[in-house]
Write a protein that holds these residues in place. Structure first.
Motif, mmCIF file in Angstrom:
data_model
loop_
_atom_site.group_PDB
_atom_site.id
_atom_site.type_symbol
_atom_site.label_atom_id
_atom_site.label_comp_id
_atom_site.label_asym_id
_atom_site.label_seq_id
_atom_site.Cartn_x
_atom_site.Cartn_y
_atom_site.Cartn_z
ATOM 1 N N CYS A 105 8.102 5.427 30.713
ATOM 2 C CA CYS A 105 6.964 4.641 31.211
ATOM 3 C C CYS A 105 5.609 5.139 30.713
ATOM 4 O O CYS A 105 4.637 4.390 30.712
ATOM 5 C CB CYS A 105 6.966 4.624 32.733
ATOM 6 S SG CYS A 105 6.534 6.215 33.484
ATOM 7 N N GLY A 106 5.504 6.397 30.312
ATOM 8 C CA GLY A 106 4.239 6.937 29.822
ATOM 9 C C GLY A 106 3.265 7.352 30.902
ATOM 10 O O GLY A 106 2.133 7.731 30.604
ATOM 11 N N GLY A 160 -3.645 1.490 39.490
ATOM 12 C CA GLY A 160 -4.198 2.709 38.904
ATOM 13 C C GLY A 160 -3.202 3.805 38.624
ATOM 14 O O GLY A 160 -3.558 4.842 38.060
ATOM 15 N N PHE A 161 -1.940 3.593 38.992
ATOM 16 C CA PHE A 161 -0.954 4.672 38.836
ATOM 17 C C PHE A 161 -0.675 4.973 37.375
ATOM 18 O O PHE A 161 -0.464 6.121 36.999
ATOM 19 C CB PHE A 161 0.348 4.286 39.559
ATOM 20 C CG PHE A 161 1.046 5.459 40.168
ATOM 21 C CD1 PHE A 161 0.447 6.170 41.197
ATOM 22 C CD2 PHE A 161 2.289 5.865 39.721
ATOM 23 C CE1 PHE A 161 1.079 7.266 41.771
ATOM 24 C CE2 PHE A 161 2.936 6.960 40.283
ATOM 25 C CZ PHE A 161 2.333 7.658 41.308
ATOM 26 N N CYS A 162 -0.678 3.950 36.528
ATOM 27 C CA CYS A 162 -0.389 4.151 35.106
ATOM 28 C C CYS A 162 -1.644 4.477 34.305
ATOM 29 O O CYS A 162 -1.553 4.857 33.133
ATOM 30 C CB CYS A 162 0.271 2.902 34.525
ATOM 31 S SG CYS A 162 -0.860 1.477 34.398
ATOM 32 N N THR A 163 -2.818 4.313 34.918
ATOM 33 C CA THR A 163 -4.085 4.413 34.191
ATOM 34 C C THR A 163 -4.286 5.746 33.464
ATOM 35 O O THR A 163 -4.706 5.752 32.294
ATOM 36 C CB THR A 163 -5.264 4.152 35.138
ATOM 37 O OG1 THR A 163 -5.080 2.877 35.757
ATOM 38 C CG2 THR A 163 -6.583 4.159 34.390
ATOM 39 N N SER A 190 2.306 1.142 23.021
ATOM 40 C CA SER A 190 3.620 0.585 23.358
ATOM 41 C C SER A 190 4.493 1.540 24.163
ATOM 42 O O SER A 190 5.467 1.115 24.783
ATOM 43 C CB SER A 190 4.357 0.174 22.076
ATOM 44 O OG SER A 190 4.558 1.294 21.222
ATOM 45 N N GLY A 191 4.141 2.812 24.160
ATOM 46 C CA GLY A 191 4.914 3.783 24.934
ATOM 47 C C GLY A 191 4.485 3.885 26.384
ATOM 48 O O GLY A 191 5.038 4.686 27.144
ATOM 49 N N ASN A 192 3.507 3.083 26.788
ATOM 50 C CA ASN A 192 3.019 3.099 28.172
ATOM 51 C C ASN A 192 3.311 1.761 28.846
ATOM 52 O O ASN A 192 3.167 0.708 28.229
ATOM 53 C CB ASN A 192 1.509 3.368 28.208
ATOM 54 C CG ASN A 192 1.168 4.757 27.715
ATOM 55 O OD1 ASN A 192 1.222 5.028 26.528
ATOM 56 N ND2 ASN A 192 0.819 5.641 28.621
#
Length: 213
Positions: A105-106, A160-163, A190-192
Motif C-alpha cells: 500500500c505504500g 489522511g492515513f496514506c498522505t 503507483s506504489g502508493n
C-alpha cells in the motif's frame, strides 16, 4: 550413544546456537524449527538458546543519530513507530503508517539514501550506515516542503492515513524528475494506494510542487 557420538552432537548444538546468535534471521529460525521439535525438553531448550537475538545498532534518521537495541527480525517500520527511546522519551516518528504490513500500500514509505523504501519490508539492521528520511524530516523546521504546501493547497487528502507515504514518494519523484508529466507522476506514485480515491488532487499537488521546485 558412544562418547564420540555425544561429543559430535554437542559440537553441533554449540555451532547452531552460535550461528543463530550471529545471523539471527527469521529464515534461519524457520530452517531449524523442525529440528527443535525433535528430542527431549532439555535438548530443545539448548537448541533454541539465542534463536531470537538482539543487537545495539546506530541509525541515522532525519540527520540525527539514534542508538537502539533491536531484534534481528525487527523491521524499520517497527523501530520508527515503537523502538526509539532516548532517556525515557520516545521519539515521535509515527508518520509512516502500518497498514498492509506486506509492501503493497505504500503507507509506510520512507527514503533510504534518497530511494523510496517500504519500511515494513526492510529490516532495521539493514539500514545501518544509511540516511533514513521520514515524512517528519521532509520539512525544514517550520518551513513546509513545496510538496506539503501543495497537498494542503489542493486538499489532496481525506482520511489522511496514506498522505505521509504519498508525500515521501512525491518528494522522491521530484528529486529525480523536476518536471514530470502527468503520466510520469502516476507511474511514480503507483506504489502508493489511497482508499479514499483522492488521486486527482494528489496528481494536481505534485504538478504544482514541481512548478515551485
Amino acid at each position: 550413544m558412544s562418547d564420540k557420538e555425544k561429543e559430535k552432537k554437542q559440537e553441533t548444538n554449540i555451532s547452531r546456537r552460535s550461528f543463530l546468535k550471529g545471523v539471527g534471521t527469521g529464515t534461519v529460525a524457520a530452517t531449524v524449527a523442525p529440528a527443535i521439535l525433535v528430542g527431549d525438553a532439555e535438548t530443545a531448550e539448548a537448541q533454541t538458546d539465542g534463536a531470537v537475538s538482539t543487537a545495539k545498532i546506530q541509525l541515522n534518521i532525519n540527520e540525527k543519530l539514534y542508538e537502539i537495541e533491536v531484534e534481528a527480525r525487527t523491521t524499520l517500520l517497527t523501530v520508527l513507530r515503537d523502538g526509539i527511546d532516548t532517556g525515557g522519551n520516545n521519539v515521535d516518528l509515527t508518520g509512516a503508517k502500518l497498514i498492509c504490513d506486506r509492501g503493497e500500500c505504500g503507507g509506510c514509505t520512507v527514503l533510504v539514501d534518497g530511494k523510496v523504501v517500504y519500511a515494513c519490508m526492510m529490516l532495521a539492521m539493514d539500514t545501518q550506515g544509511k540516511q533514513i528520511t521520514t515524512v517528519e524530516g521532509i520539512a525544514n523546521g517550520d518551513d513546509l516542503h513545496p510538496v506539503q504546501e501543495a497537498f494542503i493547497k489542493h486538499d489532496a487528502m481525506m482520511c489522511g492515513f496514506c498522505t505521509p507515504g504519498f508525500i515521501v514518494s512525491s518528494v522522491a519523484l521530484l528529486n529525480e524528475n523536476k518536471k514530470p508529466t502527468i503520466a510520469e507522476i502516476k507511474d511514480g506514485l503507483s506504489g502508493n494506494t489511497c482508499r479514499c480515491g483522492t488521486y486527482p488532487f494528489i496528481f494536481d499537488a505534485v504538478e504544482t510542487a514541481s512548478e515551485k521546485m
